[in-house]
Scaffold this active site. Structure first.
Site, PDB file in Angstrom:
ATOM      1  N   ARG A 178     -43.461   3.105  -6.753  1.00  0.00           N
ATOM      2  CA  ARG A 178     -43.471   1.658  -6.481  1.00  0.00           C
ATOM      3  C   ARG A 178     -41.846   1.596  -6.366  1.00  0.00           C
ATOM      4  NH1 ARG A 178     -47.526   4.017  -6.141  1.00  0.00           N
ATOM      5  NH2 ARG A 178     -49.078   3.420  -8.028  1.00  0.00           N
ATOM      6  N   ASP A 231     -40.995   4.468   1.043  1.00  0.00           N
ATOM      7  CA  ASP A 231     -43.051   4.106   1.576  1.00  0.00           C
ATOM      8  C   ASP A 231     -43.360   3.413   0.000  1.00  0.00           C
ATOM      9  OD1 ASP A 231     -45.589   5.346   2.432  1.00  0.00           O
ATOM     10  OD2 ASP A 231     -45.840   6.173   0.468  1.00  0.00           O
ATOM     11  N   GLU A 242     -44.791  -5.812  -1.276  1.00  0.00           N
ATOM     12  CA  GLU A 242     -45.619  -4.645  -0.104  1.00  0.00           C
ATOM     13  C   GLU A 242     -47.230  -4.989  -0.276  1.00  0.00           C
ATOM     14  OE1 GLU A 242     -45.324  -0.654  -1.459  1.00  0.00           O
ATOM     15  OE2 GLU A 242     -47.619  -0.683  -2.077  1.00  0.00           O
ATOM     16  N   HIS A 259     -46.726   3.157   2.765  1.00  0.00           N
ATOM     17  CA  HIS A 259     -47.631   3.375   1.063  1.00  0.00           C
ATOM     18  C   HIS A 259     -48.946   4.501   1.618  1.00  0.00           C
ATOM     19  CE1 HIS A 259     -47.958   2.391  -3.104  1.00  0.00           C
ATOM     20  NE2 HIS A 259     -48.531   3.502  -3.028  1.00  0.00           N
TER      21      HIS A 259
HETATM   22  P1  NAI Z   1     -46.443  11.543 -13.794  1.00  0.00           P
HETATM   23  O1  NAI Z   1     -47.323  10.832 -15.193  1.00  0.00           O
HETATM   24  O2  NAI Z   1     -47.054  13.121 -12.978  1.00  0.00           O
HETATM   25  O3  NAI Z   1     -44.507  11.957 -13.896  1.00  0.00           O
HETATM   26  C1  NAI Z   1     -43.976  11.334 -14.214  1.00  0.00           C
HETATM   27  C2  NAI Z   1     -43.230  11.310 -14.680  1.00  0.00           C
HETATM   28  O4  NAI Z   1     -42.078  10.440 -14.974  1.00  0.00           O
HETATM   29  C3  NAI Z   1     -43.468  11.552 -16.224  1.00  0.00           C
HETATM   30  O5  NAI Z   1     -42.199  13.288 -16.315  1.00  0.00           O
HETATM   31  C4  NAI Z   1     -42.437  10.596 -16.827  1.00  0.00           C
HETATM   32  O6  NAI Z   1     -41.943  10.975 -17.900  1.00  0.00           O
HETATM   33  C5  NAI Z   1     -41.311   9.975 -16.072  1.00  0.00           C
HETATM   34  N1  NAI Z   1     -40.367   8.494 -16.740  1.00  0.00           N
HETATM   35  C6  NAI Z   1     -41.606   7.995 -17.620  1.00  0.00           C
HETATM   36  N2  NAI Z   1     -41.126   6.651 -17.054  1.00  0.00           N
HETATM   37  C7  NAI Z   1     -39.246   6.682 -17.278  1.00  0.00           C
HETATM   38  C8  NAI Z   1     -38.393   6.420 -16.587  1.00  0.00           C
HETATM   39  N3  NAI Z   1     -38.316   5.276 -17.057  1.00  0.00           N
HETATM   40  N4  NAI Z   1     -37.360   6.898 -16.010  1.00  0.00           N
HETATM   41  C9  NAI Z   1     -37.521   8.159 -15.730  1.00  0.00           C
HETATM   42  N5  NAI Z   1     -38.823   8.988 -15.739  1.00  0.00           N
HETATM   43  C10 NAI Z   1     -39.699   9.007 -16.627  1.00  0.00           C
HETATM   44  O7  NAI Z   1     -47.221  10.999 -12.072  1.00  0.00           O
HETATM   45  P2  NAI Z   1     -47.344  10.910 -10.866  1.00  0.00           P
HETATM   46  O8  NAI Z   1     -48.172  11.857 -10.592  1.00  0.00           O
HETATM   47  O9  NAI Z   1     -45.859  12.844 -10.747  1.00  0.00           O
HETATM   48  O10 NAI Z   1     -46.506  10.471  -9.828  1.00  0.00           O
HETATM   49  C11 NAI Z   1     -44.736   9.357 -10.119  1.00  0.00           C
HETATM   50  C12 NAI Z   1     -45.714   8.363  -9.809  1.00  0.00           C
HETATM   51  O11 NAI Z   1     -45.786   8.479  -7.851  1.00  0.00           O
HETATM   52  C13 NAI Z   1     -46.569   7.568  -9.948  1.00  0.00           C
HETATM   53  O12 NAI Z   1     -46.272   6.738 -10.976  1.00  0.00           O
HETATM   54  C14 NAI Z   1     -46.535   6.439  -9.136  1.00  0.00           C
HETATM   55  O13 NAI Z   1     -46.145   5.575  -8.734  1.00  0.00           O
HETATM   56  C15 NAI Z   1     -46.202   7.283  -7.436  1.00  0.00           C
HETATM   57  N6  NAI Z   1     -47.388   8.008  -6.096  1.00  0.00           N
HETATM   58  C16 NAI Z   1     -47.098   7.080  -5.050  1.00  0.00           C
HETATM   59  C17 NAI Z   1     -48.204   7.481  -4.166  1.00  0.00           C
HETATM   60  C18 NAI Z   1     -47.522   6.969  -2.517  1.00  0.00           C
HETATM   61  O14 NAI Z   1     -48.829   7.161  -2.298  1.00  0.00           O
HETATM   62  N7  NAI Z   1     -46.595   6.500  -2.978  1.00  0.00           N
HETATM   63  C19 NAI Z   1     -49.625   8.342  -4.259  1.00  0.00           C
HETATM   64  C20 NAI Z   1     -49.443   8.256  -6.176  1.00  0.00           C
HETATM   65  C21 NAI Z   1     -48.318   8.253  -6.973  1.00  0.00           C
END
Ligand code: NAI
Length: 343
Positions: A233, A257, A262, A294
């Site tokens: 993000r 990305d 954005e 994105h």
């Molecule tokens: P997930 O929920 O599986 O993993 C997120 C991880 O971040 C978890 O292990 C959590 O403990 C950790 N976390 C939470 N708060 C934190 C902090 N303050 N500091 C460090 N770690 C922290 O999520 P997933 O599926 O891996 O997605 C991650 C991110 O990717 C999403 O939140 C979204 O923002 C982004 N995303 C971007 C996309 C794109 O098209 N560019 C598409 C899908 C997701």
């Protein structure tokens, strides 16, 4: 069930048509984004379907409840664009927790390789029959240290990919995982990760506490020449501070990305317009910054999963009143909830 689908793009429709056909769900596609000015369009519908740059703030939630709409079906994983505190007890917020971690992790690696091997420069040169190699020198990933912030679904796939390249992986997560540790990844403090990594990739959600986690102070701690990748993000990174660190040659390259501002730009063709955002314009003008809009999620596989899960979420909620992909706000933060219990 009638669903108002906001921020619709032509690539959304085939998969949503496929999975809604015969399900009892009919979808009307609106190209406009959902926000306080457009929420009225949802009148007469049972649910809204929204994406990452729709704004579901208190005003929108109040409008939806006034219209008798009790469900916001997000067709994305992140829910930082929803005022979860205000949504709690007013509307159900459903999401697609994982549509393809591979799509995002592979895009992060594609950006990294493009950047450090100067593929974006070489592509343009060779189209102009300029076969000079001057200025295209890259570096090997093998043996370099990559710092992965957030070791959830996407971070883990990215770690596996980096291991395939023979890189040393350091990780930082608010909630470290035994599974990741057992596979040999070393968890360190955020400071250590910043100090020791040659490449840093962000894979954590945006929350109230980690906005601008990569700010001027964090960038100053990094190794000179660090490569920063952000596919999570935009607001995790202070864009002004990144620009200053690029100018100071502290950051060697950045692959973005996502961008904090954005929402009015990405997903749209602005090529005929004058870009008002000077920070973004300056970032894009840098030879060592690559910006994609994105796009990391955008694979056929992910689009299929997004549509299938979103339709299933809506059906489950309407049939049983419960959905395992509901997000709710309890104990001071937003969490997944299942059968009335929060995780
Ligand atoms: P997930 O929920 O599986 O993993 C997120 C991880 O971040 C978890 O292990 C959590 O403990 C950790 N976390 C939470 N708060 C934190 C902090 N303050 N500091 C460090 N770690 C922290 O999520 P997933 O599926 O891996 O997605 C991650 C991110 O990717 C999403 O939140 C979204 O923002 C982004 N995303 C971007 C996309 C794109 O098209 N560019 C598409 C899908 C997701």
């Amino acid at each position: 069930m009638k669903v108002a689908f906001f921020d619709a793009k032509e690539y959304d429709r085939p998969s949503f048509e496929k999975y809604s056909r015969g399900s009892g769900i009919s979808i009307k596609y609106f190209e406009t984004k959902l926000n306080a000015d457009t929420a009225e369009l949802a009148a007469g519908f049972d649910a809204v379907c929204a994406f990452v740059n729709d704004v579901i703030d208190a005003a929108v939630i109040d409008k939806l409840t006034e219209l008798g709409i009790g469900t916001v079906a997000l067709r994305c994983a992140g829910f930082n664009n929803v005022d979860m505190k205000h949504a709690y007890g007013r509307v159900h917020v459903l999401r697609v927790p994982a549509y393809s971690p591979y799509a995002v992790a592979e895009h992060a690696m594609a950006l990294l390789l493009t950047s450090i091997r100067r593929i974006h420069k070489a592509y343009i040169r060779s189209r102009d029959f300029n076969f000079s190699l001057v200025g295209l020198t890259g570096f090997d990933l093998h043996g370099k240290t990559v710092g992965v912030i957030g070791t959830g679904k996407i971070g883990r796939v990215f770690i596996d990919i980096c291991r395939g390249f023979g890189m040393r992986v350091l990780a930082y997560d608010k909630y470290p995982s035994d599974e990741v540790k057992n596979k040999g990844t070393e968890y360190v403090s955020l400071d250590t990760l910043l100090r020791e990594s040659d490449i840093i990739s962000l894979h954590c959600p945006l929350t109230e506490e980690n906005r601008h986690m990569i700010d001027a102070e964090a960038l100053a701690m990094c190794k000179k020449g660090v490569v920063l990748i952000n596919t999570s993000r935009g607001a995790l990174v202070d864009a002004e501070a990144l620009l200053a660190a690029i100018k100071a040659r502290q950051v060697g390259a950045a692959c973005l990305d996502v961008y904090e501002e954005e929402s009015d730009l990405f997903f749209e063709d602005n090529s005929g317009h004058i870009l008002e955002d000077d920070t973004l314009a300056r970032l894009i003008s840098m030879p060592n910054i690559i910006v994609t809009s994105h796009q990391a999620f955008l694979t056929e596989d992910a689009l299929e999963n997004i549509a299938e899960t979103t339709i299933n979420n809506l059906l489950l909620l309407s049939e049983s009143g419960k959905c395992p992909n509901e997000v709710c706000f309890k104990h001071g933060e937003a969490r997944d909830c299942k059968d009335g219990k929060c995780f």
